[in-house]
Design a protein around this motif. Structure first.
Motif, PDB file in Angstrom:
ATOM      1  N   LEU A  83      -4.913  16.831   8.577  1.00  0.00           N
ATOM      2  CA  LEU A  83      -4.932  16.136   9.871  1.00  0.00           C
ATOM      3  C   LEU A  83      -4.205  14.793   9.853  1.00  0.00           C
ATOM      4  CD1 LEU A  83      -8.460  17.142  11.230  1.00  0.00           C
ATOM      5  CD2 LEU A  83      -6.230  18.160  11.700  1.00  0.00           C
ATOM      6  N   LEU A  84      -3.617  14.462   8.710  1.00  0.00           N
ATOM      7  CA  LEU A  84      -2.691  13.322   8.617  1.00  0.00           C
ATOM      8  C   LEU A  84      -3.287  11.962   8.993  1.00  0.00           C
ATOM      9  CD1 LEU A  84       0.592  14.971  10.006  1.00  0.00           C
ATOM     10  CD2 LEU A  84      -0.366  15.070   7.706  1.00  0.00           C
ATOM     11  N   GLN A  85      -4.535  11.752   8.602  1.00  0.00           N
ATOM     12  CA  GLN A  85      -5.136  10.440   8.876  1.00  0.00           C
ATOM     13  C   GLN A  85      -4.353   9.320   8.178  1.00  0.00           C
ATOM     14  OE1 GLN A  85      -6.887  13.175   8.143  1.00  0.00           O
ATOM     15  NE2 GLN A  85      -8.908  13.182   9.080  1.00  0.00           N
ATOM     16  N   GLY A  86      -3.762   9.632   7.012  1.00  0.00           N
ATOM     17  CA  GLY A  86      -2.993   8.601   6.297  1.00  0.00           C
ATOM     18  C   GLY A  86      -1.731   8.230   7.052  1.00  0.00           C
ATOM     19  N   ALA A  87      -1.026   9.257   7.520  1.00  0.00           N
ATOM     20  CA  ALA A  87       0.244   9.016   8.230  1.00  0.00           C
ATOM     21  C   ALA A  87       0.005   8.461   9.624  1.00  0.00           C
ATOM     22  CB  ALA A  87       1.027  10.337   8.323  1.00  0.00           C
ATOM     23  N   ARG A  88      -0.913   9.080  10.347  1.00  0.00           N
ATOM     24  CA  ARG A  88      -1.100   8.720  11.762  1.00  0.00           C
ATOM     25  C   ARG A  88      -1.893   7.423  11.924  1.00  0.00           C
ATOM     26  NH1 ARG A  88      -4.117  11.203  14.737  1.00  0.00           N
ATOM     27  NH2 ARG A  88      -5.414  12.241  13.199  1.00  0.00           N
ATOM     28  N   VAL A 146       0.842  -1.202   0.000  1.00  0.00           N
ATOM     29  CA  VAL A 146       0.000   0.000   0.000  1.00  0.00           C
ATOM     30  C   VAL A 146       0.872   1.244   0.000  1.00  0.00           C
ATOM     31  CG1 VAL A 146      -1.743   1.284   1.328  1.00  0.00           C
ATOM     32  CG2 VAL A 146      -1.832  -1.221   1.258  1.00  0.00           C
ATOM     33  N   PHE A 147       0.468   2.222  -0.796  1.00  0.00           N
ATOM     34  CA  PHE A 147       1.027   3.575  -0.684  1.00  0.00           C
ATOM     35  C   PHE A 147      -0.037   4.414   0.027  1.00  0.00           C
ATOM     36  CE2 PHE A 147       3.957   1.969  -3.731  1.00  0.00           C
ATOM     37  CZ  PHE A 147       5.106   2.745  -3.617  1.00  0.00           C
ATOM     38  N   ALA A 148       0.324   4.987   1.167  1.00  0.00           N
ATOM     39  CA  ALA A 148      -0.638   5.780   1.945  1.00  0.00           C
ATOM     40  C   ALA A 148      -0.313   7.262   1.792  1.00  0.00           C
ATOM     41  CB  ALA A 148      -0.569   5.377   3.421  1.00  0.00           C
ATOM     42  N   ASP A 149      -1.277   8.004   1.238  1.00  0.00           N
ATOM     43  CA  ASP A 149      -1.140   9.479   1.212  1.00  0.00           C
ATOM     44  C   ASP A 149      -1.176   9.962   2.656  1.00  0.00           C
ATOM     45  OD1 ASP A 149      -1.148   9.792  -1.517  1.00  0.00           O
ATOM     46  OD2 ASP A 149      -3.205  10.542  -1.643  1.00  0.00           O
ATOM     47  N   GLU A 150      -0.333  10.893   3.013  1.00  0.00           N
ATOM     48  CA  GLU A 150      -0.341  11.324   4.435  1.00  0.00           C
ATOM     49  C   GLU A 150      -1.650  12.023   4.815  1.00  0.00           C
ATOM     50  OE1 GLU A 150       2.143  15.538   3.982  1.00  0.00           O
ATOM     51  OE2 GLU A 150       2.700  14.107   5.529  1.00  0.00           O
ATOM     52  N   THR A 151      -2.298  12.703   3.821  1.00  0.00           N
ATOM     53  CA  THR A 151      -3.640  13.286   4.003  1.00  0.00           C
ATOM     54  C   THR A 151      -3.641  14.527   4.894  1.00  0.00           C
ATOM     55  OG1 THR A 151      -4.509  11.009   3.816  1.00  0.00           O
ATOM     56  CG2 THR A 151      -6.087  12.727   4.363  1.00  0.00           C
TER      57      THR A 151
END
Ligand code: MRU
Length: 361
Positions: free
Chosen positions: A203-208, A195-200
């Protein structure tokens, strides 16, 4: 350890009977702290939804259903008409917590109907019935996630890498998620998926959350900034995009986390399939198209003072819509618990939603 043995993150759980409490994993503290809070009042549930301690469309719906129980049970000793007044106020309070995810209003409407179906019952019995309904909403959500996973996994081939935006995983539902349920199901089938997760931002839901949740489950994940998605696609590092949804209009236009529309445009440009994964509770057939979906605007501080550090000039003008709408024509298919809608059209959506779900509605 086998993939099946890894414990999924749990966004929420009900503890006890009618006098119990709603335990929420406080997602604002992830990934550094796994701390939960116990909500014993509707006000606490409203605060938790508003401040994104619990977030993700299906999880918001389940939390709100339990929020009704904690909000009305103190009124169980009142006469029925006073109890009904309290129920109305609590539903209004919860409905005002966030505007975009339709699952919230869908769950509250189910709770309202529970009380309406038993007009002469004692308030104590209505409270018990509201708890039973909240539990049913939670259980159904778990089943919907599993079914979405099964249908979606067929779209993935071993070796694929999938880009996702925001968090549409276990943290956003009562089960395994929507977009991430597809990944988990494909991995459980023995497929090698990364998976590649966009950090988003902001509020960084992808990263966090997404990067944390996938790592916990042992799924290979690479974190990228939102602005890197175009390059990742151009370099053919991903073979599909899968995202969740907060509300899908009758024609298939889909509201999801801000930045989803950009990802859909990029996927179209690069000829990469763009899939939306969502349960039937996320469809709003009362809206003919996405222009009618209410889009939440959040505080400027989320952009100027993200996570406590000032990163923009004092007093700067800010626009902070939390969601955007991806037009139906940019969506390759919508993966639901009833099957895959492809191509996306109002007729195909209505036909799919009319099908039986395969588990109690
Ligand atoms: O603001 P959030 O974190 O609640 O936004 C969540 C999303 O946009 C999710 O993609 C959506 O709710 C689907 S969750 C299965």
């Amino acid at each position: 350890m086998k993939f099946e043995d890894l414990t999924p993150a749990r966004a929420l759980e009900w503890l006890g009977e009618s006098n119990g409490s709603l335990r929420l994993l406080d997602q604002t503290l992830l990934p550094c702290e796994t701390t939960s809070l116990e909500c014993r009042s509707a006000e606490q549930v409203v605060e938790a939804i508003r401040s994104l301690r619990v977030r993700g469309a299906p999880a918001i719906g389940v939390a709100a259903a339990y929020g009704v129980v904690v909000g009305v049970r103190e009124a169980a000793s009142l006469e029925r008409s006073k109890f009904d007044e309290r129920l109305h106020v609590v539903i209004q309070q919860l409905a005002a917590s966030r505007p975009t995810a339709v699952n919230l209003f869908w769950a509250l409407d189910r709770q309202r109907q529970v009380a309406e179906r038993m007009p002469t019952a004692a308030p104590q019995d209505v409270v018990k019935a509201l708890l039973t309904e909240a539990r049913a909403i939670e259980t159904e959500d778990r089943s919907m996630c599993a079914a979405i996973g099964r249908h979606g996994a067929e779209l993935l081939t071993t070796g694929d890498a999938v880009l996702t935006h925001c968090n549409a995983g276990a943290l956003a539902t009562a089960g395994d998620g929507t977009a991430l349920a597809v990944i988990y199901a494909a991995v459980a089938d023995g497929k090698q998926i990364r998976v590649f997760a966009d950090e988003t931002r902001p509020l960084l839901q992808g990263a966090r959350l997404t990067a944390w949740e996938l790592s916990q489950r042992g799924v290979p994940v690479t974190l990228i900034c939102d602005s890197m998605a175009a390059t990742v696609m151009r370099q053919r590092k991903v073979q599909a995009v899968i995202v969740g949804a907060d509300r899908i209009a009758a024609n298939g236009d889909t509201a999801n986390k801000i930045g989803t529309y950009s990802v859909a445009c990029l996927a179209k440009t690069h000829g990469i399939p763009f899939y939306v994964a969502a349960p039937s509770s996320t469809f709003d057939l009362s809206l003919s198209n996405g222009d009618q979906i209410p889009i939440e605007e959040r505080s400027a501080a989320e952009i100027t003072h993200g996570f406590g550090r000032q990163t923009a000039p004092e007093g700067i003008d800010v626009y902070n819509p939390a969601f955007d709408v991806t037009p139906a024509e940019s969506i390759t298919a919508i993966i639901t618990e009833r099957g895959v809608i492809r191509p996306v059209s109002e007729a195909a959506i209505r036909e799919m939603l009319a099908r039986r779900s395969g588990f109690p509605a």
